[in-house]
Design a protein around this motif. Sequence first.
Motif, PDB file in Angstrom:
ATOM      1  N   ILE A  96       0.845  -1.191   0.000  1.00 18.81           N
ATOM      2  CA  ILE A  96       0.000   0.000   0.000  1.00 18.81           C
ATOM      3  C   ILE A  96       0.881   1.243   0.000  1.00 18.81           C
ATOM      4  O   ILE A  96       2.035   1.197   0.421  1.00 18.81           O
ATOM      5  CB  ILE A  96      -0.948   0.028   1.238  1.00 18.81           C
ATOM      6  N   ALA A  97       0.326   2.338  -0.508  1.00 17.43           N
ATOM      7  CA  ALA A  97       1.047   3.607  -0.544  1.00 17.43           C
ATOM      8  C   ALA A  97       0.134   4.702  -0.012  1.00 17.43           C
ATOM      9  O   ALA A  97      -1.063   4.722  -0.311  1.00 17.43           O
ATOM     10  CB  ALA A  97       1.488   3.927  -1.965  1.00 17.43           C
ATOM     11  N   ASP A  98       0.694   5.622   0.771  1.00 20.06           N
ATOM     12  CA  ASP A  98      -0.105   6.722   1.303  1.00 20.06           C
ATOM     13  C   ASP A  98      -0.036   7.926   0.367  1.00 20.06           C
ATOM     14  O   ASP A  98       0.515   7.852  -0.733  1.00 20.06           O
ATOM     15  CB  ASP A  98       0.325   7.080   2.732  1.00 20.06           C
ATOM     16  N   PRO A 126      -7.850  -2.241  12.619  1.00 17.62           N
ATOM     17  CA  PRO A 126      -8.500  -1.259  11.743  1.00 17.62           C
ATOM     18  C   PRO A 126      -7.954  -1.264  10.312  1.00 17.62           C
ATOM     19  O   PRO A 126      -8.720  -1.172   9.359  1.00 17.62           O
ATOM     20  CB  PRO A 126      -8.219   0.077  12.427  1.00 17.62           C
ATOM     21  N   MET A 127      -6.641  -1.402  10.164  1.00 12.38           N
ATOM     22  CA  MET A 127      -6.042  -1.416   8.825  1.00 12.38           C
ATOM     23  C   MET A 127      -6.534  -2.632   8.042  1.00 12.38           C
ATOM     24  O   MET A 127      -6.893  -2.524   6.869  1.00 12.38           O
ATOM     25  CB  MET A 127      -4.514  -1.451   8.936  1.00 12.38           C
ATOM     26  N   ALA A 128      -6.576  -3.796   8.675  1.00 15.72           N
ATOM     27  CA  ALA A 128      -7.030  -5.016   7.991  1.00 15.72           C
ATOM     28  C   ALA A 128      -8.495  -4.899   7.606  1.00 15.72           C
ATOM     29  O   ALA A 128      -8.892  -5.284   6.504  1.00 15.72           O
ATOM     30  CB  ALA A 128      -6.810  -6.235   8.883  1.00 15.72           C
ATOM     31  N   ASP A 138      -7.500   0.424  -5.667  1.00 17.24           N
ATOM     32  CA  ASP A 138      -8.532   0.931  -4.747  1.00 17.24           C
ATOM     33  C   ASP A 138      -7.912   1.831  -3.684  1.00 17.24           C
ATOM     34  O   ASP A 138      -6.796   1.595  -3.219  1.00 17.24           O
ATOM     35  CB  ASP A 138      -9.253  -0.222  -4.034  1.00 17.24           C
ATOM     36  N   LEU A 139      -8.661   2.862  -3.321  1.00 14.19           N
ATOM     37  CA  LEU A 139      -8.265   3.735  -2.218  1.00 14.19           C
ATOM     38  C   LEU A 139      -9.066   3.336  -0.988  1.00 14.19           C
ATOM     39  O   LEU A 139     -10.280   3.152  -1.066  1.00 14.19           O
ATOM     40  CB  LEU A 139      -8.537   5.204  -2.558  1.00 14.19           C
ATOM     41  N   ARG A 140      -8.389   3.239   0.140  1.00 13.09           N
ATOM     42  CA  ARG A 140      -9.056   2.882   1.388  1.00 13.09           C
ATOM     43  C   ARG A 140      -8.690   3.883   2.460  1.00 13.09           C
ATOM     44  O   ARG A 140      -7.529   4.232   2.627  1.00 13.09           O
ATOM     45  CB  ARG A 140      -8.668   1.460   1.837  1.00 13.09           C
ATOM     46  N   ARG A 141      -9.693   4.329   3.172  1.00 11.50           N
ATOM     47  CA  ARG A 141      -9.515   5.282   4.266  1.00 11.50           C
ATOM     48  C   ARG A 141      -9.478   4.494   5.578  1.00 11.50           C
ATOM     49  O   ARG A 141     -10.346   3.676   5.842  1.00 11.50           O
ATOM     50  CB  ARG A 141     -10.673   6.260   4.275  1.00 11.50           C
ATOM     51  N   VAL A 142      -8.462   4.777   6.373  1.00  8.36           N
ATOM     52  CA  VAL A 142      -8.274   4.075   7.637  1.00  8.36           C
ATOM     53  C   VAL A 142      -8.331   5.094   8.770  1.00  8.36           C
ATOM     54  O   VAL A 142      -7.678   6.129   8.717  1.00  8.36           O
ATOM     55  CB  VAL A 142      -6.919   3.340   7.659  1.00  8.36           C
ATOM     56  N   LYS A 149      -6.262   8.397   7.597  1.00 12.98           N
ATOM     57  CA  LYS A 149      -5.258   8.348   6.555  1.00 12.98           C
ATOM     58  C   LYS A 149      -5.800   7.539   5.386  1.00 12.98           C
ATOM     59  O   LYS A 149      -6.548   6.592   5.571  1.00 12.98           O
ATOM     60  CB  LYS A 149      -3.991   7.689   7.097  1.00 12.98           C
ATOM     61  N   GLU A 150      -5.417   7.931   4.162  1.00 14.21           N
ATOM     62  CA  GLU A 150      -5.883   7.224   2.978  1.00 14.21           C
ATOM     63  C   GLU A 150      -4.716   6.467   2.351  1.00 14.21           C
ATOM     64  O   GLU A 150      -3.611   6.993   2.229  1.00 14.21           O
ATOM     65  CB  GLU A 150      -6.468   8.206   1.961  1.00 14.21           C
ATOM     66  N   TRP A 151      -4.982   5.216   1.972  1.00 13.34           N
ATOM     67  CA  TRP A 151      -3.982   4.346   1.379  1.00 13.34           C
ATOM     68  C   TRP A 151      -4.486   3.819   0.041  1.00 13.34           C
ATOM     69  O   TRP A 151      -5.660   3.542  -0.117  1.00 13.34           O
ATOM     70  CB  TRP A 151      -3.713   3.150   2.287  1.00 13.34           C
TER      71      TRP A 151
END
Length: 162
Positions: A96-98, A126-128, A138-142, A149-151
Amino acid sequence: MKPDGPPITPAGMAALRARYDHLLGTERPAITEIVSWAAGNGDRSENGDYLYGRKRMREIDRELAHLARRMKNCRVIDPARQEDRTRVWFGATVAIADEDDIQRVLTLVGDDEQDASKNLIGWSAPMAKALRGAAVGDLRRVFLPGGEKEWEVVAVSYPEGA
């Protein structure tokens, strides 16, 4: 092993079993021997070997009970048998990249196996939870304790089957 219990990898289950076997077959008999020897020395109220041994035996028994419950309740899932290898599911290794293009590589494992120093993230973290079902791009917000933070998912891989 329950079909609907918390997931664990085969390696994680083997580690739990190895710890259980070590405690039951090595540590507990050694402590039992020390306690028996110390009990034969007379006054137990001021006998450090006896008091420490009994305390350690209780700790071992508690850990054995905990490990037995975990092994009984966990559901072993082999990540190498994952059919949908394009998305993030249990056992996936995810790059993943931020927003600053700083990359991390994480592996989603059972909660009993998590180790942040080895980038092993527990299934309930939470990250999982945020990454579940994500595909490359895909972008995922954690929502983390330090803030939101968005990854972006850069790569998804699984171990090869044996």
